[in-house]
Design a protein around this motif. Structure first.
Motif, PDB file in Angstrom:
ATOM      1  N   ASP A  14      55.326  40.241  48.686  1.00  0.00           N
ATOM      2  CA  ASP A  14      54.787  39.408  47.604  1.00  0.00           C
ATOM      3  C   ASP A  14      53.409  39.891  47.171  1.00  0.00           C
ATOM      4  OD1 ASP A  14      57.069  37.846  47.590  1.00  0.00           O
ATOM      5  OD2 ASP A  14      56.190  36.247  48.822  1.00  0.00           O
ATOM      6  N   ARG A  15      52.588  40.259  48.140  1.00  0.00           N
ATOM      7  CA  ARG A  15      51.231  40.737  47.840  1.00  0.00           C
ATOM      8  C   ARG A  15      51.251  41.939  46.904  1.00  0.00           C
ATOM      9  NH1 ARG A  15      46.976  43.123  52.305  1.00  0.00           N
ATOM     10  NH2 ARG A  15      45.506  43.953  50.789  1.00  0.00           N
ATOM     11  N   PHE A  16      52.225  42.815  47.088  1.00  0.00           N
ATOM     12  CA  PHE A  16      52.320  44.032  46.278  1.00  0.00           C
ATOM     13  C   PHE A  16      53.416  43.941  45.218  1.00  0.00           C
ATOM     14  CE2 PHE A  16      50.387  45.383  50.300  1.00  0.00           C
ATOM     15  CZ  PHE A  16      49.204  45.910  49.806  1.00  0.00           C
ATOM     16  N   GLY A  17      53.856  42.730  44.898  1.00  0.00           N
ATOM     17  CA  GLY A  17      54.863  42.543  43.856  1.00  0.00           C
ATOM     18  C   GLY A  17      56.146  43.307  44.132  1.00  0.00           C
ATOM     19  N   GLN A  42      49.855  47.880  42.953  1.00  0.00           N
ATOM     20  CA  GLN A  42      48.856  46.893  42.581  1.00  0.00           C
ATOM     21  C   GLN A  42      48.788  45.830  43.669  1.00  0.00           C
ATOM     22  OE1 GLN A  42      50.361  46.198  38.458  1.00  0.00           O
ATOM     23  NE2 GLN A  42      48.165  46.337  37.998  1.00  0.00           N
ATOM     24  N   ASP A  43      47.565  45.500  44.090  1.00  0.00           N
ATOM     25  CA  ASP A  43      47.329  44.562  45.176  1.00  0.00           C
ATOM     26  C   ASP A  43      46.842  43.236  44.616  1.00  0.00           C
ATOM     27  OD1 ASP A  43      46.597  43.229  47.476  1.00  0.00           O
ATOM     28  OD2 ASP A  43      45.286  44.816  48.233  1.00  0.00           O
ATOM     29  N   SER A  44      47.654  42.192  44.735  1.00  0.00           N
ATOM     30  CA  SER A  44      47.267  40.878  44.213  1.00  0.00           C
ATOM     31  C   SER A  44      46.070  40.305  44.967  1.00  0.00           C
ATOM     32  CB  SER A  44      48.443  39.901  44.274  1.00  0.00           C
ATOM     33  OG  SER A  44      48.805  39.626  45.607  1.00  0.00           O
ATOM     34  N   ALA A  45      45.834  40.750  46.198  1.00  0.00           N
ATOM     35  CA  ALA A  45      44.691  40.273  46.979  1.00  0.00           C
ATOM     36  C   ALA A  45      43.383  40.898  46.505  1.00  0.00           C
ATOM     37  CB  ALA A  45      44.901  40.573  48.458  1.00  0.00           C
ATOM     38  N   ARG A  46      43.470  41.910  45.654  1.00  0.00           N
ATOM     39  CA  ARG A  46      42.279  42.590  45.127  1.00  0.00           C
ATOM     40  C   ARG A  46      42.258  42.540  43.606  1.00  0.00           C
ATOM     41  NH1 ARG A  46      41.641  47.938  48.945  1.00  0.00           N
ATOM     42  NH2 ARG A  46      41.870  46.852  50.904  1.00  0.00           N
ATOM     43  N   GLY A  47      42.726  41.452  43.049  1.00  0.00           N
ATOM     44  CA  GLY A  47      42.703  41.301  41.596  1.00  0.00           C
ATOM     45  C   GLY A  47      43.616  42.281  40.891  1.00  0.00           C
ATOM     46  N   PHE A  48      44.689  42.661  41.528  1.00  0.00           N
ATOM     47  CA  PHE A  48      45.695  43.586  41.012  1.00  0.00           C
ATOM     48  C   PHE A  48      45.149  44.993  40.768  1.00  0.00           C
ATOM     49  CE2 PHE A  48      47.366  39.379  40.161  1.00  0.00           C
ATOM     50  CZ  PHE A  48      48.633  39.492  40.719  1.00  0.00           C
ATOM     51  N   TRP A  50      44.743  48.886  41.717  1.00  0.00           N
ATOM     52  CA  TRP A  50      45.673  49.850  42.300  1.00  0.00           C
ATOM     53  C   TRP A  50      45.087  50.382  43.596  1.00  0.00           C
ATOM     54  CZ3 TRP A  50      50.525  51.254  40.705  1.00  0.00           C
ATOM     55  CH2 TRP A  50      50.934  50.751  39.467  1.00  0.00           C
TER      56      TRP A  50
END
Length: 121
Positions: A14-17, A42-48, A50
């Motif tokens: 989920d974090r990496f879509g 893209q990392d959702s934990a880092r504001g998407f 890369w």
């Protein structure tokens, strides 16, 4: 590298879509039973932003690995699948719902353990 536990697989994906539209960077055969793959996602934990994600599979029992020259042509529009059943981890490019059909993927790995690390893009 940090071990990826069975209970962490879904939050990790989920974090990496689920690595949808990610970039497959490399496959490295470290030893006859160890394979390391590198993905840009893209990392959702880092504001998407890369980042680079390394996945290291130990105790590889089965795999279908494309040549490095073909990696840029792998279709990542369905992301990747990570499944754990019993003492086996399975990785496959594409969306699969069972361990038994992950071998239909153009790139798959079945292994006894999985570790990961994150790095700069």
């Amino acid at each position: 590298m940090r071990p990826l536990l069975k209970k962490e697989i879904d939050p990790f994906l989920d974090r990496f879509g689920h690595f949808v539209d990610s970039e497959f960077r490399s496959i490295e055969i470290v030893s006859p039973s160890t394979v390391k793959i590198t993905l840009a996602a893209q990392d959702s934990a880092r504001g998407f932003d890369w980042i680079t994600v390394d996945l290291e599979f130990d105790g590889v029992s089965d795999a279908n690995l494309p040549q490095s020259s073909k990696l840029p042509h792998l279709d990542m529009s369905d992301g990747v699948t990570l499944i754990s059943k019993g003492d086996l981890f399975a990785f496959g490019v594409g969306s699969y719902d069972a361990l038994s059909n992950i071998t239909d993927s153009l790139c798959y790995i079945k292994a006894g353990s999985l570790k990961y690390s994150q790095g700069a893009f």
